[in-house]
Scaffold this active site. Structure first.
Site, PDB file in Angstrom:
ATOM      1  N   ASP A   1     -14.513 -14.640  13.086  1.00  0.00           N
ATOM      2  CA  ASP A   1     -15.677 -14.450  13.843  1.00  0.00           C
ATOM      3  C   ASP A   1     -16.710 -14.020  14.340  1.00  0.00           C
ATOM      4  O   ASP A   1     -17.647 -14.637  14.564  1.00  0.00           O
ATOM      5  CB  ASP A   1     -14.599 -15.332  15.145  1.00  0.00           C
ATOM      6  CG  ASP A   1     -13.935 -14.957  15.338  1.00  0.00           C
ATOM      7  OD1 ASP A   1     -13.731 -13.239  15.299  1.00  0.00           O
ATOM      8  OD2 ASP A   1     -12.913 -15.357  16.961  1.00  0.00           O
TER       9      ASP A   1
ATOM     10  N   ASP B   1      -7.030 -15.314  11.003  1.00  0.00           N
ATOM     11  CA  ASP B   1      -6.375 -15.523  12.858  1.00  0.00           C
ATOM     12  C   ASP B   1      -5.609 -16.105  13.676  1.00  0.00           C
ATOM     13  O   ASP B   1      -5.265 -16.790  13.281  1.00  0.00           O
ATOM     14  CB  ASP B   1      -8.250 -15.891  13.947  1.00  0.00           C
ATOM     15  CG  ASP B   1      -9.061 -14.206  13.076  1.00  0.00           C
ATOM     16  OD1 ASP B   1      -8.650 -12.794  12.528  1.00  0.00           O
ATOM     17  OD2 ASP B   1      -9.905 -14.682  13.083  1.00  0.00           O
TER      18      ASP B   1
ATOM     19  N   ASP C   1     -16.676  -8.337  11.508  1.00  0.00           N
ATOM     20  CA  ASP C   1     -15.325  -9.384  10.531  1.00  0.00           C
ATOM     21  C   ASP C   1     -16.008  -9.861   9.699  1.00  0.00           C
ATOM     22  O   ASP C   1     -15.901 -10.049   8.001  1.00  0.00           O
ATOM     23  CB  ASP C   1     -14.519 -11.004  11.085  1.00  0.00           C
ATOM     24  CG  ASP C   1     -13.924 -10.497  12.126  1.00  0.00           C
ATOM     25  OD1 ASP C   1     -12.707  -9.182  12.252  1.00  0.00           O
ATOM     26  OD2 ASP C   1     -13.843 -11.166  13.077  1.00  0.00           O
TER      27      ASP C   1
END
Length: 918
Positions: A647, A342, A651
């Site tokens: 997170d 990310d 996901d």
């Protein structure tokens, strides 16, 4: 009232008394002697003394006696114990004592180190203690779930693991996965109204149960049961067992040890027959020699060394902010070829600040530093000041009300509780002269549509003191532009929406690497008390755009470069606009940052095409969790070993599918942490790179331990085997063979578990994830070392015999020569990928020098102490003999080091040829 609560939730109480689900919210508060504002600290402490911590009983662990006995439950040890029994039966009690001492030393090392390893794993579990959002002293805060007490008011959001049994008092589209209790895979939609007292567990819709997972929505609840007094606490079978300290490589090694033991015993039997019937050795002496040979060849100390190496790696990773949840991940980290990460908070600081605004077609710049309230909103061009633009005022109100964050602290200590982007909107209103707390206090939130990756916006229904209600929305610009038909004007009215203008502004802001969000709003219908998506479809007014910056972490820039040098591709996957993603990618040093694949592009590609694009592209923008999962599958289909960060609750599938799932410890949801293999306690990409380095070090140290043990054991055994086959005089007595094994296996081999990372560990390509224990290079090294050992030991032995030394004196030199060769081989194997001819390599580690000192002292006692001479039949060696033995060790070291350098250069040359061909 507390007495009633204790009785209701006591484990000894009949389950029919657990009727929290049948009580109204008011009655539940009364029964728990609590209020909507939650408990204060003093009351929470008082209840803690009565109810104890909110944790389940610890799973049963074997006591020290059972753990010690478990060290003997090993095929290698069984063989040694059998050998000890046979030698005792033959009356060779000294040999028996030495064999048993070998067994006991090995068991002691395993017992001590495995105990430390288990303690390390337990400490890691404590570091991952779940957290809970709770009202304490009237304020929302986060505490360890262990500190929750009956009567606490807790907040629940998508991705949270419910920390205790609780009666819901608010529920907004709240859905909870209760399969852990009911076996039902479909999430249960929750409500606040009570249900029948005899309702089964799965129908208690007003309850949230400990350890279940919130999959959607938001809620608030009052804790009714903690620890063993929860539903999950009553199910003893659900208690998690302690994870065994093992990995695929260790299991592979255990299997290899069983096969090599069988081979050694078979060879020993054949040697016994050959030596007796062909070479006509005396049976008793031959048998004792074969027993010593078997003991020397069996790598009984190797499992303990590998376990120690693994435990050290786990601890070092924790020191680098990477908590290992599943031990096989340690090996996988060393084999990674791709890291999908990310952007926000991982590659960047996650300290958002509004840098630009567009309201009613007018552009503004914003000054300031992070979360500090000092700064100004300045027109970027000729136009009205911010206070003269009513559309900007509307934006500030919407940004403050459609907001779940809070700011705490003063000066440099100011921190945001909640989403950093929402915190930046609160700071923006401060820079405009507003007081966010007062602004929020003038409005009461009536309903919420939580942010969801599917619709990419959050909406609130708010009402002020005079009864005026408004809907405030914030989210992705594309999503809000689809919902709006009008835009705010500089006069305070509305005008038709100019989508082309706003799309152009989004691109303009994003080019500067800013994250862009949009704000919208409308007046709500009179008497509105609920909010649905349909309420946003008519009359929503587009208020403007906000550009936020989140600067890259300086350590992340270096870590990305380090990963690229290590042959690992770093790919950034973000929900941000393509231009924003490309700008950040360029700043952190990703390869080809201008090549961006968006979520829409991914949707248009079939699986084979996505596999090709995923290999060539390093920046993915405007993606959803579903895109993450497809990217993982595509890269794995291309034979890549993939780590994926995440997170959110959505996901979880991608994290589970990845070869190494990495969850964020600060911002990560409980759902993400539960499926992850690794949890970063600082949400920093640099910690992933550090974990990869430690993973490679663990793998290297395990390979070093194997590469030291097998060749030296084989070299020692080859001397005895060839002597028996060729009818030569044995250079060691059976008892001396046992001594060599005793003094070296538990010392020199163990030292390799404490090796530091090699200098080039992050300059080498990843190792194959399914590499064999005994590969071609190791087989060759075993053959080479065995030949050199045989030549060196028989050279010294024959040299001593030829000059007239007794058999005892010659054997003393042979024993010491073998130990010296093992020590030099230890210094060689410490650097298996680089040269050992450096000061750093020669300096060694503390563990190496301790082990060498212990072995050297033991050999001096063996050679010069009269009691040892009497037992092991040794004789003193001269200073000249000592110099000759050390010179042989130096020569051995030089030969194997030259062979290594030639082999490494040939490998580099072959790799270079392959690269030019590609």
């Amino acid at each position: 009232m507390m007495e009633d609560t204790h009785n209701l939730k006591s484990p000894q109480t009949d389950s029919s008394a657990d009727n929290w689900h049948s009580l109204s919210v008011t009655d539940a508060f009364a029964a728990l002697d609590a209020a909507a504002g939650g408990l204060d600290t003093s009351e929470a402490n008082a209840r803690a003394a009565r109810f104890g911590p909110n944790r389940l009983p610890e799973p049963h662990r074997p006591g020290p006696v059972r753990r010690l006995l478990a060290q003997f439950h090993n095929l290698l040890i069984y063989v040694l114990i059998g050998a000890a029994a046979i030698t005792a039966g033959l009356g060779h009690f000294i040999d028996t004592s030495v064999i048993l001492l070998v067994v006991l030393v090995n068991a002691a090392i395993g017992f001590i180190q495995e105990g430390r390893a288990e303690a390390a794993i337990s400490a890691l579990h404590r570091m991952l203690a779940p957290m809970a959002s709770v009202l304490r002293d009237g304020s929302r805060t986060r505490i360890e779930a262990e500190a929750l007490m009956p009567g606490d008011v807790i907040f629940l959001e998508a991705g949270d693991r419910v920390p205790a049994d609780a009666r819901l008092i608010e529920a907004h589209h709240l859905k909870v996965q209760e399969a852990i209790l009911t076996g039902e895979s479909v999430a249960v939609e929750k409500a606040t109204h009570p249900v029948a007292a005899d309702a089964p567990l799965g129908d208690r819709t007003c309850m949230a149960f400990s350890s279940t997972l919130v999959v959607a929505g938001q809620g608030r609840a009052i804790v009714t049961g903690t620890g063993a007094r929860t539903e999950i606490g009553r199910i003893s079978g659900m208690l998690a067992a302690v994870e065994p300290l093992t990995t695929p490589l260790l299991r592979k090694m255990a299997s290899f040890a069983r096969w090599i033991t069988a081979l050694i015993l078979t060879c020993a039997g054949l040697l016994l027959v050959y030596g007796f019937f062909v070479q006509h050795y005396e049976f008793e002496e031959l048998f004792m020699t074969v027993v010593g040979l078997s003991v020397a060849a069996i790598p009984e100390g190797l499992p303990a060394v590998l376990t120690i190496t693994l435990a050290i790696g786990v601890r070092k990773m924790a020191d680098r902010h990477a908590i290992v949840r599943r031990l096989p991940a340690i090996e996988t980290l060393g084999a990674l070829t791709v890291i999908c990460t990310d952007k926000t908070g991982t590659l960047t600081r996650n300290e958002m600040m509004v840098a630009s605004l567009v309201a009613a077609g007018l552009r503004y710049g914003v000054t300031g530093d992070g979360y500090l309230p000092e700064g100004e909103i300045r027109p970027s061009e000729t136009g009205p000041e911010s206070k003269e633009n009513p559309a900007l005022r509307e934006m500030l109100i919407a940004g403050a009300l459609c907001n779940d964050s809070a700011i705490a602290g003063q000066g440099d200590e100011r921190v945001v509780s909640g989403d950093p982007m929402e915190g930046a909107l609160l700071v923006l209103s401060e820079k405009a002269g507003e007081r966010p707390a007062e602004l929020q206090g003038n409005w009461t939130r009536l309903a919420t549509i939580p942010f969801d990756a599917a619709h990419r916006f959050m909406a609130t229904l708010d009402q002020n003191a005079v009864g005026e209600a408004r809907i405030n929305v914030k989210g992705a610009p594309e999503a809000l532009l689809e919902l709006c038909t009008q835009q705010a004007s500089t006069t305070g009215g509305h005008e038709p929406l100019d989508r082309d203008f706003w799309h152009g502004e989004v691109d303009r802001i994003a080019v500067d690497g800013q994250r862009v969000i949009a704000l919208a709003g409308k007046r709500a219908a009179d008497g509105a008390r609920a909010l649905e998506k349909g309420d946003l479809e008519n009359g929503l007014v587009f208020l403007g755009l906000v550009g936020l910056i989140d600067p890259p972490r300086s350590e992340a820039i270096e870590s990305v470069a380090e990963c690229r040098r290590a042959g690992i591709q770093v790919k950034m996957i973000t929900g941000d606009h393509a231009a924003t993603a490309s700008a950040i990618a360029a700043k952190i040093g990703l390869e080809a940052p201008e090549r961006v694949l968006t979520g829409r592009d991914i949707d248009r590609l079939d699986d084979p095409m996505l596999m090709l694009e995923a290999r060539m592209t390093n920046v993915f923008a405007r993606t959803t969790p579903g895109h993450k999962l497809r990217l993982v599958k595509a890269l794995q289909a291309a034979n890549q070993i993939v780590a994926m960060t995440g997170d959110g609750v959505n996901d979880a599938p991608a994290l589970k599918r990845a070869d190494a799932g990495v969850a964020m410890g600060i911002t990560g949801s409980d759902a993400a942490k539960e499926v992850a293999d690794l949890v970063l306690t600082d949400d920093n990409f640099a910690s992933i790179a550090a974990a990869v380095r430690e993973g490679r070090t663990v793998y290297d140290n395990i390979r070093k331990a194997i590469s030291w043990t097998l060749p030296t054991n084989a070299g020692e055994a080859s001397v005895v085997i060839l002597a028996l086959i060729m009818g030569l005089a044995l250079p060691f007595s059976p008892l001396q063979i046992l001594w060599i094994n005793l003094v070296s296996a538990g010392t020199l081999g163990v030292a390799l578990a404490f090796e530091r990372s090699e200098i080039d560990s992050m300059r080498r390509p990843p190792h194959p994830v399914n590499a064999a224990v005994l590969d071609r290079d190791l087989v060759w090294h075993v053959v080479l070392v065995s030949g050199l050992f045989f030549a060196a030991i028989y050279g010294v032995f024959n040299y001593a015999i030829d000059r007239g030394d007794s058999l005892e004196e010659a054997r003393t030199l042979a024993v010491n020569t073998l130990i010296i060769l093992k020590i030099f081989h230890l210094f060689y194997i410490r650097n298996i990928y680089t040269t050992s001819l450096t000061w750093e390599a020669a300096r060694g580690t503390r563990a190496v020098w301790i082990s060498v000192t212990v072995v050297a002292a033991a050999q001096l006692l063996l050679t010069y102490a009269p009691p040892m001479q009497a037992v092991f039949d040794t004789r003193p060696a001269s200073l000249l003999d000592g110099a000759i033995m050390i010179a042989i060790g130096v020569a051995f070291f030089a030969i194997v080091e030259m062979e290594k350098q030639i082999r490494l250069r040939l490998t580099d040359y072959a790799d270079g040829l392959k690269g030019r061909q590609l």
